[in-house]
Design an enzyme around this catalytic site. Structure first.
Site, PDB file in Angstrom:
ATOM      1  N   HIS A 112       0.816  -1.219   0.000  1.00 57.40           N
ATOM      2  CA  HIS A 112       0.000   0.000   0.000  1.00 57.40           C
ATOM      3  C   HIS A 112       0.850   1.269   0.000  1.00 57.40           C
ATOM      4  O   HIS A 112       0.340   2.349  -0.293  1.00 57.40           O
ATOM      5  CB  HIS A 112      -0.971  -0.007   1.188  1.00 57.40           C
ATOM      6  CG  HIS A 112      -0.347   0.237   2.523  1.00 57.40           C
ATOM      7  ND1 HIS A 112      -0.056  -0.771   3.411  1.00 57.40           N
ATOM      8  CD2 HIS A 112       0.038   1.380   3.138  1.00 57.40           C
ATOM      9  CE1 HIS A 112       0.470  -0.261   4.513  1.00 57.40           C
ATOM     10  NE2 HIS A 112       0.544   1.050   4.365  1.00 57.40           N
ATOM     11  N   ASP A 142       0.189  -7.617   1.279  1.00 57.01           N
ATOM     12  CA  ASP A 142       0.560  -6.220   1.485  1.00 57.01           C
ATOM     13  C   ASP A 142       2.076  -6.057   1.504  1.00 57.01           C
ATOM     14  O   ASP A 142       2.626  -5.300   2.301  1.00 57.01           O
ATOM     15  CB  ASP A 142      -0.049  -5.656   2.769  1.00 57.01           C
ATOM     16  CG  ASP A 142       0.070  -4.137   2.843  1.00 57.01           C
ATOM     17  OD1 ASP A 142       0.122  -3.497   1.773  1.00 57.01           O
ATOM     18  OD2 ASP A 142       0.128  -3.591   3.960  1.00 57.01           O
ATOM     19  N   GLY A 216       3.397   6.434   8.132  1.00 54.16           N
ATOM     20  CA  GLY A 216       4.761   6.665   7.667  1.00 54.16           C
ATOM     21  C   GLY A 216       5.698   5.566   8.111  1.00 54.16           C
ATOM     22  O   GLY A 216       6.741   5.331   7.509  1.00 54.16           O
ATOM     23  N   SER A 218       4.818   2.492   7.942  1.00 48.70           N
ATOM     24  CA  SER A 218       4.483   1.332   7.111  1.00 48.70           C
ATOM     25  C   SER A 218       5.664   0.936   6.240  1.00 48.70           C
ATOM     26  O   SER A 218       6.252   1.766   5.542  1.00 48.70           O
ATOM     27  CB  SER A 218       3.281   1.648   6.219  1.00 48.70           C
ATOM     28  OG  SER A 218       2.115   1.811   6.981  1.00 48.70           O
ATOM     29  N   ILE A 236      -1.867  -0.178  11.902  1.00 48.93           N
ATOM     30  CA  ILE A 236      -2.110   0.193  13.288  1.00 48.93           C
ATOM     31  C   ILE A 236      -3.609   0.143  13.553  1.00 48.93           C
ATOM     32  O   ILE A 236      -4.417   0.255  12.639  1.00 48.93           O
ATOM     33  CB  ILE A 236      -1.577   1.598  13.639  1.00 48.93           C
ATOM     34  CG1 ILE A 236      -2.248   2.670  12.747  1.00 48.93           C
ATOM     35  CG2 ILE A 236      -0.081   1.652  13.528  1.00 48.93           C
ATOM     36  CD1 ILE A 236      -1.877   4.084  13.129  1.00 48.93           C
TER      37      ILE A 236
END
Length: 471
Positions: A112, A142, A216, A218, A236
């Site tokens: 993502h 992901d 951020g 991620s 989260i």
């Protein structure tokens, strides 16, 4: 007055340092024990930070600018045709983190973070920036793999931990670029394992941590106290958008499997069990004679799958894979997906009151029959539909059940009859005029041989839709 020896005085000094939280181990010395590591994360951070990168993306988006003539008043009295709508191009910027996992510039991040990006820029910890290219994108997990060209330079990188060896309560640190403020380190523990994060991800077996993770972060690293990757930070749980102490990371073993398959083939091809089942509740466990709830009760086995070849049957209960306990369907999916194609897995199975073991050769879902994509033509309601044969591999690629049967719609030609009748991508044509449809060739024959009347049945998002057309 009571006197103390020099040794006693020094001991009191050490205790006071622990009480006020002052580390007594020099920060430039790598800790040699767990107790020393707990005093300061600095040596670990110094080793790990150079391998964690910041990722910046740019995406070009076409926006339609609002016009006065779009007002319902003007449309009512003057009609709605005032020429082409005004459009403009807008650049959307986003940020995330990534981890170098190879000295040649291979980076793992979240899907993502880079999905749909036109430009991807990677910034190293020394502030150098590189253009990155996307090698593999895997929406189901992901995860994404990037590559930067470092012209023969060897970059620092991190090794993977064995995420199966992690335990609840283990200390971890998270490194990333939250809110774009710059590279940030937070600490915490592993709060839970095998968690469902409530995100759009097929592999629901996350590591949960209370280390602060914010937007951020991620794609950044969740590290063990050995400086190895425990997982890739992914999501989260938050009502405010900030950290509430509930963060989720993709386990390292799954990341390794995606990385290995992706680098070898340029795409992610994961093992396929070829069987589905249900979670075992307390009542079901009692009925089956199990000591406690757990495992997966198998209700379907595909004849092309690895499970069928291994001898698995409907009614069996899978309770373990390679001696690792299976708690439910999510755990089973994760264990298979994090394995490597070509390996042999040992299934622990409960059958007819006895525990047996089955050897299963892990393999990818087969593309049988071949998809044979083509556009339907002729005088019938599906003219202009782009269709293909469904196989386990093609169905999984489209996000459908691998047990789906029929002919799948891959798209429709603009302005075609099929488009006007509302056919959509991923619709499954399974019956025409009472005949079961199994392949494209049969669908063409049945559609073209009908005498001006068609009763068509399709499946869409688990629902059956039917309509009748007469021409």
């Amino acid at each position: 007055m009571k006197r103390y020896s020099r040794t006693a005085i020094f001991s009191i000094f050490l205790v006071s340092c622990f009480v006020v939280g002052r580390p007594v181990v020099a920060k430039d010395v790598v800790p040699t024990s767990q107790s020393q590591m707990m005093l300061s994360f600095a040596p670990l951070v110094k080793k790990a930070v150079p391998a964690v990168v910041n990722i910046f993306t740019k995406t070009r988006v076409i926006q339609t600018r609002p016009s006065l003539f779009d007002d319902p008043f003007f449309k009512r009295f003057f009609g709605g045709n005032f020429g082409p709508q005004r459009q403009r191009q807008k650049i959307q910027n986003s940020l995330g983190s990534g981890v170098l996992v190879d000295g040649d510039g291979v980076i793992v991040t979240n899907y993502h973070v880079v999905n749909g990006a036109d430009e991807i820029t990677v910034a190293l910890s020394d502030r150098r920036e590189f253009d990155a290219r996307l090698i593999v994108a895997d929406e189901r997990t992901d995860l994404a793999i990037l590559k930067i060209d470092v012209e023969g330079e060897r970059l620092p990188y991190l090794e993977f931990a064995d995420s199966d060896a992690l335990e609840i309560g283990d200390l971890v640190i998270a490194i990333g670029n939250p809110f774009g403020v710059g590279q940030t380190v937070t600490s915490g523990i592993i709060s839970a394992l095998d968690r469902s994060a409530g995100v759009a991800n097929d592999i629901q077996s996350f590591i949960q941590t209370d280390a602060a993770i914010n937007p951020g972060n991620s794609g950044g690293a969740l590290l063990t106290m050995k400086g190895e990757i425990a997982g890739i930070n992914s999501a989260i749980f938050s009502k405010s958008g900030g950290s509430l102490g509930i963060g989720f990371a993709i386990p390292a073993n799954l990341v390794k499997a995606v990385l290995t398959n992706g680098l070898a083939t340029g795409k992610v091809v994961r093992p396929w069990l070829g069987a589905t089942g249900q979670e075992i509740t307390g009542d079901v466990a009692d009925g089956l004679g199990l000591e406690r709830p757990g495992g997966v009760l198998i209700n379907r086995v595909h004849s092309f799958g690895a499970a069928y070849q291994a001898g698995l049957r409907v009614g069996d209960v899978i309770v373990s894979i390679d001696d690792k306990e299976i708690l439910g369907p999510e755990t089973l999916t994760f264990r298979v997906a994090s394995s490597m194609i070509g390996e042999t897995a040992r299934l622990g199975v409960y059958r007819d009151g006895e525990r047996i073991s089955l050897e299963m050769k892990l393999q990818a879902a087969p593309e049988s029959p071949a998809r044979s994509i083509e556009t339907l033509t002729g005088r019938h309601p599906l003219s202009g539909a782009v269709v293909g044969n469904l196989s386990p591999a093609y169905a999984l690629e489209l996000g459908l059940s691998a047990f789906s049967e029929g002919v799948v719609v891959a798209g429709t030609m603009k302005g075609s009859v099929a488009e006007r009748y509302g056919l959509r991508q991923r619709d499954i044509l399974f019956r025409v005029n009472g005949q079961k449809i199994t392949n494209v060739a049969q669908a063409k024959e049945v559609l073209e041989s009908a005498e001006g009347s068609w009763q068509i049945a399709i499946r869409r998002n688990g629902r059956t839709l039917s309509f009748k057309v007469s021409l």
